[in-house]
Design a protein around this motif. Sequence first.
Motif, PDB file in Angstrom:
ATOM      1  N   PHE A 574      31.166  44.193  35.236  1.00 23.52           N
ATOM      2  CA  PHE A 574      32.366  43.512  35.709  1.00 23.52           C
ATOM      3  C   PHE A 574      33.534  44.493  35.764  1.00 23.52           C
ATOM      4  N   LEU A 575      33.730  45.255  34.730  1.00 29.61           N
ATOM      5  CA  LEU A 575      34.855  46.202  34.693  1.00 29.61           C
ATOM      6  C   LEU A 575      34.720  47.253  35.791  1.00 29.61           C
ATOM      7  N   THR A 576      33.530  47.769  35.989  1.00 19.60           N
ATOM      8  CA  THR A 576      33.357  48.816  37.007  1.00 19.60           C
ATOM      9  C   THR A 576      33.517  48.259  38.414  1.00 19.60           C
ATOM     10  N   SER A 577      33.388  46.947  38.571  1.00 23.59           N
ATOM     11  CA  SER A 577      33.527  46.361  39.905  1.00 23.59           C
ATOM     12  C   SER A 577      34.982  46.119  40.296  1.00 23.59           C
ATOM     13  N   LEU A 578      35.902  46.227  39.338  1.00 19.75           N
ATOM     14  CA  LEU A 578      37.315  46.024  39.641  1.00 19.75           C
ATOM     15  C   LEU A 578      37.877  47.243  40.356  1.00 19.75           C
ATOM     16  N   LYS A 579      38.595  47.020  41.449  1.00 21.15           N
ATOM     17  CA  LYS A 579      39.179  48.104  42.225  1.00 21.15           C
ATOM     18  C   LYS A 579      40.665  47.848  42.427  1.00 21.15           C
ATOM     19  N   ARG A 580      41.457  48.873  42.111  1.00 23.06           N
ATOM     20  CA  ARG A 580      42.895  48.724  42.305  1.00 23.06           C
ATOM     21  C   ARG A 580      43.208  48.719  43.800  1.00 23.06           C
ATOM     22  N   LEU A 581      44.007  47.764  44.202  1.00 22.95           N
ATOM     23  CA  LEU A 581      44.325  47.619  45.625  1.00 22.95           C
ATOM     24  C   LEU A 581      45.432  48.589  46.019  1.00 22.95           C
ATOM     25  N   PRO A 582      45.244  49.330  47.087  1.00 24.18           N
ATOM     26  CA  PRO A 582      46.289  50.257  47.530  1.00 24.18           C
ATOM     27  C   PRO A 582      47.487  49.493  48.093  1.00 24.18           C
ATOM     28  N   ASN A 583      48.656  50.109  47.936  1.00 19.72           N
ATOM     29  CA  ASN A 583      49.905  49.542  48.481  1.00 19.72           C
ATOM     30  C   ASN A 583      50.244  48.179  47.898  1.00 19.72           C
ATOM     31  N   HIS A 584      49.741  47.919  46.686  1.00 18.76           N
ATOM     32  CA  HIS A 584      50.078  46.701  45.959  1.00 18.76           C
ATOM     33  C   HIS A 584      50.564  47.095  44.561  1.00 18.76           C
ATOM     34  N   PRO A 585      51.557  46.361  44.032  1.00 17.40           N
ATOM     35  CA  PRO A 585      52.006  46.671  42.667  1.00 17.40           C
ATOM     36  C   PRO A 585      51.029  46.119  41.633  1.00 17.40           C
ATOM     37  N   LEU A 586      50.146  46.972  41.183  1.00 15.55           N
ATOM     38  CA  LEU A 586      49.210  46.651  40.110  1.00 15.55           C
ATOM     39  C   LEU A 586      48.388  45.395  40.398  1.00 15.55           C
ATOM     40  N   SER A 587      47.544  45.487  41.398  1.00 15.99           N
ATOM     41  CA  SER A 587      46.648  44.391  41.756  1.00 15.99           C
ATOM     42  C   SER A 587      45.226  44.929  41.832  1.00 15.99           C
ATOM     43  N   PHE A 588      44.256  44.068  41.503  1.00 20.46           N
ATOM     44  CA  PHE A 588      42.866  44.487  41.475  1.00 20.46           C
ATOM     45  C   PHE A 588      42.004  43.455  42.209  1.00 20.46           C
ATOM     46  N   SER A 589      41.086  43.956  43.005  1.00 20.90           N
ATOM     47  CA  SER A 589      40.079  43.085  43.595  1.00 20.90           C
ATOM     48  C   SER A 589      38.887  43.017  42.655  1.00 20.90           C
ATOM     49  N   THR A 590      38.125  41.938  42.738  1.00 18.10           N
ATOM     50  CA  THR A 590      36.924  41.790  41.925  1.00 18.10           C
ATOM     51  C   THR A 590      35.704  41.943  42.825  1.00 18.10           C
ATOM     52  N   GLY A 591      34.674  42.542  42.266  1.00 15.34           N
ATOM     53  CA  GLY A 591      33.484  42.819  43.052  1.00 15.34           C
ATOM     54  C   GLY A 591      32.446  41.722  42.966  1.00 15.34           C
ATOM     55  N   GLN A 592      31.199  42.115  43.150  1.00 11.45           N
ATOM     56  CA  GLN A 592      30.098  41.163  43.141  1.00 11.45           C
ATOM     57  C   GLN A 592      29.909  40.598  41.726  1.00 11.45           C
ATOM     58  N   GLY A 593      29.338  39.418  41.670  1.00 14.44           N
ATOM     59  CA  GLY A 593      29.019  38.824  40.380  1.00 14.44           C
ATOM     60  C   GLY A 593      29.774  37.542  40.099  1.00 14.44           C
ATOM     61  N   PHE A 594      30.823  37.276  40.868  1.00 11.92           N
ATOM     62  CA  PHE A 594      31.587  36.056  40.642  1.00 11.92           C
ATOM     63  C   PHE A 594      30.968  34.884  41.396  1.00 11.92           C
ATOM     64  N   LEU A 595      30.956  33.759  40.735  1.00  7.17           N
ATOM     65  CA  LEU A 595      30.584  32.502  41.361  1.00  7.17           C
ATOM     66  C   LEU A 595      31.807  31.593  41.427  1.00  7.17           C
ATOM     67  N   GLN A 596      31.849  30.757  42.432  1.00  7.83           N
ATOM     68  CA  GLN A 596      32.885  29.725  42.576  1.00  7.83           C
ATOM     69  C   GLN A 596      34.270  30.333  42.801  1.00  7.83           C
ATOM     70  N   GLY A 597      34.298  31.439  43.510  1.00  6.18           N
ATOM     71  CA  GLY A 597      35.577  32.055  43.833  1.00  6.18           C
ATOM     72  C   GLY A 597      35.528  33.551  43.692  1.00  6.18           C
ATOM     73  N   GLN A 598      36.472  34.221  44.334  1.00  4.42           N
ATOM     74  CA  GLN A 598      36.581  35.679  44.267  1.00  4.42           C
ATOM     75  C   GLN A 598      38.020  36.009  43.880  1.00  4.42           C
ATOM     76  N   PRO A 599      38.331  35.948  42.593  1.00  4.18           N
ATOM     77  CA  PRO A 599      39.735  36.096  42.177  1.00  4.18           C
ATOM     78  C   PRO A 599      40.281  37.495  42.413  1.00  4.18           C
ATOM     79  N   GLU A 600      41.587  37.544  42.685  1.00  4.87           N
ATOM     80  CA  GLU A 600      42.332  38.799  42.713  1.00  4.87           C
ATOM     81  C   GLU A 600      43.239  38.819  41.498  1.00  4.87           C
ATOM     82  N   LEU A 601      43.238  39.917  40.763  1.00  7.53           N
ATOM     83  CA  LEU A 601      43.930  39.984  39.482  1.00  7.53           C
ATOM     84  C   LEU A 601      45.270  40.697  39.615  1.00  7.53           C
TER      85      LEU A 601
END
Length: 778
Positions: A574-601
């Motif tokens: 889960f941790l390795t699947s998190l990617k910091r989004l460019p041109n965003h103030p401290l935002s992360f996308s979540t990768g594969q493995g989530f069910l019932q939604g794809q949250p952005e952190l």
Amino acid sequence: MRLLFSLFLATSFCVHAVALTTVPLKEVRLTDGPFLHSEQTNLKYLLALDTDKLLAPLRREAGIENKVESYGNWENSGLDGHMLGHYLTALAFMHSATTNEQIKARLDYLLTELQKIQQAQQGYLGGVPGSKALWQQIQQGQIEADLFSLNKHWVPFYNIHKTFAGLRDTYQQSGDERAKTLLLNYGNWLKNLVKNLSPQQIQQMLLTEHGGMNEVLADMAVIYDDKSYMALAKEFTELRILEPLLKGEDKLTGLHANTQIPKVVGIARIAELSGDKNWLKAAEYFWSLVVEQRTVAIGGNSVREHFHPTDDFNPMLNEVEGPETCNTYNMLKLSMLLYRQTSQSKYLDYYERSLWNHILASQHPEHGGFVYFTPMRPQHYRVYSKVDQGMWCCVGSGIESHSKHGEFIYSFDNNALQVNLWIASSMNTPEIKLHQQTLFPDENSTELVFDAASELNLQLRYPSWAGAVKVWRNGKAVEVTAKAGEHIRLAGPWQQGDKVKLELPMQLSLEAMPAKPDYHAVLYGPIVLASRSAPFKNESLKFIGDDSRMGHIASGPTCPVSAAPLYIGDTKNFLTSLKRLPNHPLSFSTGQGFLQGQPELIPFFRLHDSRYQIYFQHTSLEGWQQQKASQQQQDEAAALLEQQTLDKIYPGEQQPESDHFYQGEQSEAGINLGRHWRHSKSWFSYQLSHKGQQHLTLRLEYFGLDGGRAFEVWLDDKKLTDVELKSGLGPDWYSVDYPIPNDLLPKNADHFRIKFVAKPGSIAGGLYQVRLLTLSLN
């Protein structure tokens, strides 16, 4: 070195020399960043409040004609006047932090008007309804106390403590002699009030919530160099909380959380002034019980305002009344006191975590409203105060918190300046002048620039969350031998223009909820990340609380726990699947493995006006499939119950009872197997709201071992039913429904009083829950 610190060191009874002191707020200025924005937003909120409305309860009790009516909400339903004390403190801090002239004018006006009120009251300065009769009873030793009622008045010492503290803070921040005299007169009134009471009577009185009276009295001992105030501070320390802590016993489960925390702040302050190591250990032990065993990722604690068992965090996930902001406000005070006495880095770590993730997050960044409860339930939401309506306790502590963000950024340790927090700011003291430039947490570095020469050494906090820290002094790398949890020490002297740059590597990490190892929060360094949740069934939520007694609760529909996003697989993946989004103030996308939604952190402190999720379940596909059907059934049953619930009470819990205007005689409350109850040998009652509906059912929850008790249930002045509890049941809870005939309901009101009356020789209750339903669920 510092005026106030030297003041208490010079006091004759103080035997404990403390090396650590915080840099006074008036010598620190916030610069561009989220905390400056918070401060300025709060300044507007303070100026939007009406001083005469805040003074109105005090003028009323003094018999002085009012210019306007008081505020409503908690300000005219029993806690009248509590906001005035908070307001004094907030103004005093805000003026120290900004030197704003409008704030100073507000303070001047309040002190002038309080002088008039005090002259008419022989020292007293309170808005408690029926003050004269109440205090006469107390003075004569007529004391009837329970958790939130003293002689049938809602927490009067908690109320007047705010004014005591407001006058203290005004004097300590401004040096205004008017505040000092007002406080002294108030102190003399208090001494006269309790001079004939025995220690046992004072302890009986302290059963009712009384804020941090012991802390402010200890400070008054310093301000007036008067040992009698230190003696009174110890008398106002409740032994029911102190003695178990001295013995190393955990007796917190079931207690109203923010009733206890200010008491322990006072214990820590008395320890600081007296050097009493046992009292210091008691305060440290309390801190460990709360922070290390009962606190969630944002730094908050409690469910429905109470400490729950350390091995059961299910209520934290299921209830909508999650951590209370007041609790964290007071835990920050306690942490600062303990750090000053012990230098232990864990107190700084907690302070930083809670300041960013609970306190900063509890203020709306636009209109400045404050949050009372921050639910940890997945996909719920928060409501914020409206400046002219919400007069909750967390509004009072909120206007204080966001006026003093600069108070613990820097501290002095003998001949060294400690830099504790990475917040853009400047400081200007006789010993050292510098400013801190940082975009933390969006960037993982900070730079200190000296604005004048200084002989002091520097001590830079090495946070426990940081990776391998790097330091440059005037562009040259400095070898770092310190470890996480220690300080990086740089020797003076310094010249004007010298620069120190600190790089603090921040990593993503997971933190399990205590006693819930399959639920994790995501952090980036000390910053808690969360995701926005979609509206539930195309709803339109109200994020501003109304002026009702319970307007601080986000009482809208709850989303099913079974429908919340969750992660399937190993937590490392889960941790390795998190990617910091460019041109965003401290935002992360979540990768594969989530069910019932794809949250952005994103940082939780930036998430407002939305449902949200902080804790995510981590499980296997098989585990999720096994639990989903069962969880769905639970969700459907809970949703149906909440849909049909018009009102509910948890007897024995302080705020729910207060919100429902509890009354009673010969009544007791307690805790059984972690559940609160109330019973009476005479009677007790609550006000329930039926919202104008008919065809209602009253559901009462009992305990199986209370069989044989007999009592009557009355609705206003009409008997609803006779009750005799079943015998022969086991040690478990059960509910009984009692239909309410429509002709018993009031025709011209949306509420009624439900009363439980013991039959001769028996007991009414115990009751564990009271629900008013729209129809029977049998």
